[in-house]
Write an enzyme that holds these catalytic residues in place. Structure first.
Site, PDB file in Angstrom:
ATOM      1  N   ASP A 198      16.855  47.476 -72.222  1.00  0.00           N
ATOM      2  CA  ASP A 198      17.009  45.950 -71.585  1.00  0.00           C
ATOM      3  C   ASP A 198      15.459  45.510 -72.206  1.00  0.00           C
ATOM      4  O   ASP A 198      15.166  45.905 -71.548  1.00  0.00           O
ATOM      5  CB  ASP A 198      17.939  45.412 -70.855  1.00  0.00           C
ATOM      6  CG  ASP A 198      17.283  43.919 -70.152  1.00  0.00           C
ATOM      7  OD1 ASP A 198      17.099  43.614 -70.957  1.00  0.00           O
ATOM      8  OD2 ASP A 198      17.194  43.416 -68.403  1.00  0.00           O
ATOM      9  N   LYS A 234       7.093  39.852 -75.251  1.00  0.00           N
ATOM     10  CA  LYS A 234       8.384  39.070 -75.317  1.00  0.00           C
ATOM     11  C   LYS A 234       8.328  37.824 -76.142  1.00  0.00           C
ATOM     12  O   LYS A 234       8.587  37.146 -76.675  1.00  0.00           O
ATOM     13  CB  LYS A 234       9.316  39.078 -74.586  1.00  0.00           C
ATOM     14  CG  LYS A 234      10.721  39.064 -75.071  1.00  0.00           C
ATOM     15  CD  LYS A 234      12.029  39.717 -73.996  1.00  0.00           C
ATOM     16  CE  LYS A 234      13.604  39.012 -74.147  1.00  0.00           C
ATOM     17  NZ  LYS A 234      14.504  39.730 -72.910  1.00  0.00           N
ATOM     18  N   GLU A 294      21.829  39.051 -74.059  1.00  0.00           N
ATOM     19  CA  GLU A 294      22.237  39.346 -73.053  1.00  0.00           C
ATOM     20  C   GLU A 294      23.445  39.370 -72.195  1.00  0.00           C
ATOM     21  O   GLU A 294      23.989  39.568 -71.417  1.00  0.00           O
ATOM     22  CB  GLU A 294      21.378  39.347 -72.365  1.00  0.00           C
ATOM     23  CG  GLU A 294      19.347  40.100 -72.658  1.00  0.00           C
ATOM     24  CD  GLU A 294      18.496  39.004 -73.007  1.00  0.00           C
ATOM     25  OE1 GLU A 294      18.346  38.366 -72.251  1.00  0.00           O
ATOM     26  OE2 GLU A 294      16.787  40.003 -73.402  1.00  0.00           O
ATOM     27  N   ASP A 352      21.750  33.456 -66.848  1.00  0.00           N
ATOM     28  CA  ASP A 352      20.629  34.261 -66.943  1.00  0.00           C
ATOM     29  C   ASP A 352      19.431  33.743 -67.336  1.00  0.00           C
ATOM     30  O   ASP A 352      18.682  33.276 -68.272  1.00  0.00           O
ATOM     31  CB  ASP A 352      21.090  35.127 -68.511  1.00  0.00           C
ATOM     32  CG  ASP A 352      20.231  36.480 -68.487  1.00  0.00           C
ATOM     33  OD1 ASP A 352      19.309  36.280 -67.773  1.00  0.00           O
ATOM     34  OD2 ASP A 352      20.312  37.216 -69.703  1.00  0.00           O
TER      35      ASP A 352
END
Length: 623
Positions: free
Chosen positions: A25, A91, A188, A210
């Site tokens: 992850d 990210k 994800e 999420d």
């Protein structure tokens, strides 16, 4: 007669061979690596026992004797004192040009444009987001290899469902730089569904909410036995817990009347304090915000109600996306059987309460929201590596944004609609615009807008050699193929003549093969330093173990030794301790071997004593 070994499809030829495959992850604020061990998925800890690795990299100044970089908690601790060279939330920069990065000027480090890509200025030179991410991925790779004492076969890496083709390709490039074989990229929310579905035998329609540190995804999945079908997905790749921190910091500064512009160090300190206060408010009735800004001590009591008020717009944005994805899936909120909460930011009580009130049920939180994505990825990696016998695990993921080509007038003709299941291949026929036209320029775009200018450019290529015909006579079939990672290739073929052209889409953010090769060369240049550093640590650990074992043995059975033998061992123990304090791994290993060899006779004497004591007073027939 020769014997040939056969195996089941997807299984190893050697039934006792197990490939080391992990799930990673790669998060905005922190990252994890997990693997299936003894039939159970678990997150792998570092040597200090912590499973979480902060997604932070600090580059050191070579001019001041610094070499290399700090990664994880060490880098996080230096964020306030050296914000310009400490890269966090990278990210958000993946697969993006500088102009596409939300709030780029608020980042504590400097982001510039280079070859259509956002890159970071550091004292160690310019670093691409892929290089920074590769440092994090390589650290997780080493952790996995140390845990299993074996080389890594491959990894399943998770990405936000709303990541477009450019961001997915950037993630694969980062993994390549880190020396990781990517078995698959999966969304994800899908990874979270795997973890919940297999652990709880869940079936039916589920919403995966999420909210991570930097991205928000909402997906609707239909779970049946062994099949995870994504019905629709949506979200915001620039919304997460970091934004809640910034909103709280801005509110505190406004309440205290501080209007001076913050320098990079002050900004980092304020945001770090905002994150601490946010986390504290999850379990306390109030918390005091304390920071030094522009020479002024800022102090403000913050209550949960204050926090909810100043972040209400952010929470509302997530619920707007939830309503939209329900419409895309063609279902009502009453049809959702459960809501899975994923991401550390879902620990905020206001988020859980808002989601629960909307769906009319308590969200599922029985798996650690920080770990659930990595655990699901590990289960999928185990299956793809051929270690699992559960061959009925099937993923039906979707693409988040439509794919198409530019037609005359700058319009978009969609070929692959968003929320199409992947892998997929779809085609559409086009024709020429002018008489005698022998070439066709194709512009591949991604997005939901009707004008090319409002969509993201992915690639351009040309089909040449079309036989001259009157306009409209040629039949050109354009085929879009999306693989299991969500990556795209496009081909164009004139049906009459058979002339064909194709492109594997390398998005416009652009890492050419030459650039990747150059980056790999750079990583090879530092690899020797990394190998030496690891060898030194391992040698010191072995030395410490040898010294401790020898001292324990001496404390128990030193009477077995002559005075001269005891003096020799004591001297070797002291020599090993002194050598271990140095930086020569080979010298430490040699000193460890010398002590081991010198204590072999002592070990034999201890073993004989142990046997005598065990047999003392017993008859032969009893033995």
């Amino acid at each position: 007669m020769a014997l040939l070994q056969i195996s089941e499809p997807g299984q190893s030829l050697d039934p006792h061979q197990r490939r080391v495959a992990v799930g990673i992850d790669l998060g905005t604020t922190h990252s994890l690596v997990a693997a299936v061990r003894h039939g159970v998925a678990e997150c792998l800890p570092a040597t200090d026992g912590r499973v979480i690795l902060p997604s932070v990299v600090r580059y050191l100044d070579p001019a001041q004797g610094g070499s290399g970089r700090q990664i994880g908690f060490d880098a996080l601790a230096a964020q306030v004192q050296d914000p310009a060279n400490t890269v966090s939330s990278v990210k958000r920069l993946m697969g993006r040009g500088r102009a596409q990065v939300v709030d780029v000027d608020k980042l504590p480090y400097t982001v510039v444009e280079q070859d259509g890509m956002a890159v970071i200025e550091t004292v160690a030179g310019r670093k691409t987001p892929m290089e920074v991410s590769a440092e994090i991925l390589a650290t997780l790779r080493f952790r996995a290899e140390d845990s299993f004492d074996d080389e890594l076969y491959g990894a399943v890496i998770t990405v936000p469902a709303y990541f477009d083709d450019a961001q997915r390709q950037a993630t694969k490039d980062a993994a390549q730089l880190a020396g990781i074989n990517v078995l698959r990229l999966i969304n994800e929310p899908t990874a979270a569904a795997i973890a919940y579905g297999l652990d709880n035998s869940s079936e039916g329609v589920y919403a995966i909410y999420d909210l991570g540190g930097g991205t928000f995804d909402i997906s609707i999945l239909r779970l049946t036995k062994g099949v995870f079908e994504v019905m629709a997905t949506g979200g915001d790749s620039a919304l997460g817990g970091d934004d809640y921190d910034q909103a709280l910091a801005a509110w505190v500064l406004a309440q205290t009347g501080v209007s001076a512009s913050l320098n990079a160090s002050e900004r980092a300190a304020v945001h770090a304090e905002a994150r601490r206060v946010k986390e504290a408010l999850s379990s306390s009735a109030s918390e005091t915000f304390r920071a030094a800004v522009a020479g002024t001590a800022v102090e403000q009591i913050v209550t949960p109600a204050d926090f909810e008020t100043c972040t209400a717009a952010l929470t509302a944005r997530t619920m707007t996306a939830v309503r939209k994805v329900l419409r895309d899936a063609g279902i009502t909120k009453e049809e959702v059987q459960g809501v899975v909460m994923v991401g550390g930011s879902t620990r905020m009580p206001v988020v859980r309460r808002t989601v629960g009130e909307f769906f009319g049920q308590e969200p599922l939180t029985n798996l650690n929201p920080d770990e659930v994505v990595a655990l699901g990825a590990a289960i999928q990696a185990n299956a793809l590596a051929g270690n699992s016998r559960d061959g009925d695990l099937l993923l039906l993921d979707v693409i988040p944004l439509s794919l198409g080509i530019e037609t005359m007038g700058g319009l978009v003709e969609r070929i692959v609609p968003r929320n199409s299941a992947i892998p997929t291949a779809l085609a559409q026929d086009f024709t020429t615009y002018q008489d005698g036209q022998t070439a066709l320029a194709l512009h591949v775009v991604q997005g939901e807008r009707d004008l090319v200018a409002d969509c993201r450019s992915l690639a351009r290529f040309e089909l040449r050699g079309i036989p001259p015909m009157v306009a409209g006579a040629a039949r050109i079939r354009v085929t879009f193929t999306v693989d299991a990672d969500g990556l795209l290739s496009v081909s164009a073929k004139e049906q009459g003549s058979g002339v064909e052209a194709r492109v594997d889409v390398k998005p416009a953010y652009g890492l050419s093969d030459e650039q990747i090769a150059a980056m790999l060369q750079d990583s090879f240049a530092t690899a020797e330093q990394d190998i030496k550093a690891r060898a030194l640590v391992e040698a010191r650990v072995d030395a410490d173990r040898m010294i401790a074992a020898t001292r324990t043995a001496l404390a128990a059975d030193a009477d077995l030794l002559e005075a001269g033998e005891r003096e020799q061992i004591d001297a070797l123990v002291a020599a090993l301790g002194a050598t271990a304090a140095g930086d020569d791994a080979q010298a430490i290993e040699a000193a460890t071997s010398a002590l081991a060899k010198a204590t072999e006779p002592f070990a034999a004497l201890r073993m004989n004593r142990g046997i005598q004591q065990a047999l003392s007073g017993k008859k032969l027939e009893e033995v």
